[in-house]
Design a protein around this motif. Sequence first.
Motif, short mmCIF file in Angstrom:
data_model
loop_
_atom_site.label_atom_id
_atom_site.label_comp_id
_atom_site.label_asym_id
_atom_site.label_seq_id
_atom_site.Cartn_x
_atom_site.Cartn_y
_atom_site.Cartn_z
N UNK A 39 -3.71 -1.82 -4.63
CA UNK A 39 -3.37 -3.07 -4.13
C UNK A 39 -3.85 -3.16 -2.70
N UNK A 40 -3.82 -2.17 -1.87
CA UNK A 40 -4.46 -2.27 -0.61
C UNK A 40 -5.13 -0.91 -0.13
N UNK A 41 -5.94 -0.94 0.89
CA UNK A 41 -6.39 0.18 1.11
C UNK A 41 -5.71 1.26 1.77
N UNK A 42 -5.77 2.49 1.30
CA UNK A 42 -4.80 3.77 1.84
C UNK A 42 -5.07 3.97 3.31
N UNK A 43 -4.17 4.53 3.73
CA UNK A 43 -4.17 5.16 5.33
C UNK A 43 -4.61 6.59 5.23
#
Length: 467
Positions: A39-43
């Motif tokens: 859903x979102x780019x990881x850190x």
Amino acid sequence: MSFATLNTNLFKAIAGDNGRLMLDLLLELDAFLDPAQLADEPTPLQVRVFLRDYLANSHLRLEIESGEAATTPQSPEHYVYYRLRDTGWIREELEIGYRYVVWMAQEGRRLLQFLRSMGAEHPSLGVVCLSVRSNLAEVVKDPANGSLIRKAADDMEGFLNRLRALVGNIREIHYVISGGDVSGSGNFNFYFEEYLGELFLPNIEKLALKGNPNLHASKIRKLVSDIRFSLERLEVCAKAYQRDDIANPSIETVEADLDRLSLAFDGIGPLFKKTQDYARRITRRMHERIKYTVHTPSNIGQQIEDLLDLIGRDDSIETLPSPVISEKLISESRLAKPKAKSVPAVATVRRQSKPLWEKRAYNQLKQEHIHFQRYDPDRVVSFIETNMGDRAQMTTDDLTIKTADDMMAALHLRLLAQGVSKTHALYPLLAEYSVTFDEHEWTQLEYMAGRRLIITRQAFSEISRND
């Protein structure tokens, strides 16, 4: 991807002893960083947690290079993370709010896809030349199908490229069997698995038997000439290109496709000869190795050990030069057994065939027996009418059996009482006669046993017969 812009540092991470393990890790990391799955780019922290779990589950041991040990954290996940970031496999970027995100570099993803395609299983070579020949013949027959020229040219170029790869694979196998270095199994497993299982059976055998380009060479060249030197066909083919939305539809485009097809077909001949030559050389090499292995004694290790013991116990060996060893020490330790003497030939006893007249007599008797046993409605009707006469009903006690035909008719009569299908040869007799069992009496006929049969002439059969 252009070679001028390719990041060659990508190969540093997958080089060395742990290269294959790093490739497996990169495949899993690529799936983890897939934008369709997140859903979102990881850190960076999330990526390092993923690397830590992967290293722990796969028991992967990556040795930190001495040159980077002073500047790189010592934990394995930190080392792998910074190694992949510095070589360009992954990228990190500072977004709004002091938050770093990580994603897989596009160059690395393309390189992974290329390496994965190298290890994929390719289908066996089909009868491409026959397909190209059929497509060209269809265009000559009806130029409105001119778009088949593009398909034939693409198929021929694809066939040529796959044949190049096949020749390269066979050359590699020949190198390994001839003594080259290979990682993995031994020469015999490599031969029977890689060559026979992966190349010969699905490719070379079918290529030699069904897809031999020499079978279609003259016909394909003639069909190309018929299209190339006919202006009317070229104009119709160009219109077919335009109708099928092919880029730049013109006579020059059609001619360019024909040139591609001819050039690719001309390159198939030498490659096909190389496949046959390499196949023969591999077979000969493997035959030599198998022959040597069969003639090598199973106690070769014990023989070498005994030879070393004899050399060690000889006091005079110290005073002699090292290459000088007496014949006695090596004569009893031969590494190969002498070839066994061939078994003398023995005359084969030929079996005498039966006379031809005896075989004919047997076949004639067999055919007469089969003809005698077949279902014959006329024989059954004649048997019934002879014994019934003017009566309307009779039983098996009234039957008279004098010949073999009468006996066979009586057996078929019992078959009518048992019931036959509508497709049976005797089924039409049920329209004239009714044959049933007498459940209370046994037959008194000398040649039959069982329940008595009651044969009744149908009433309507007389009317139909008079009509």
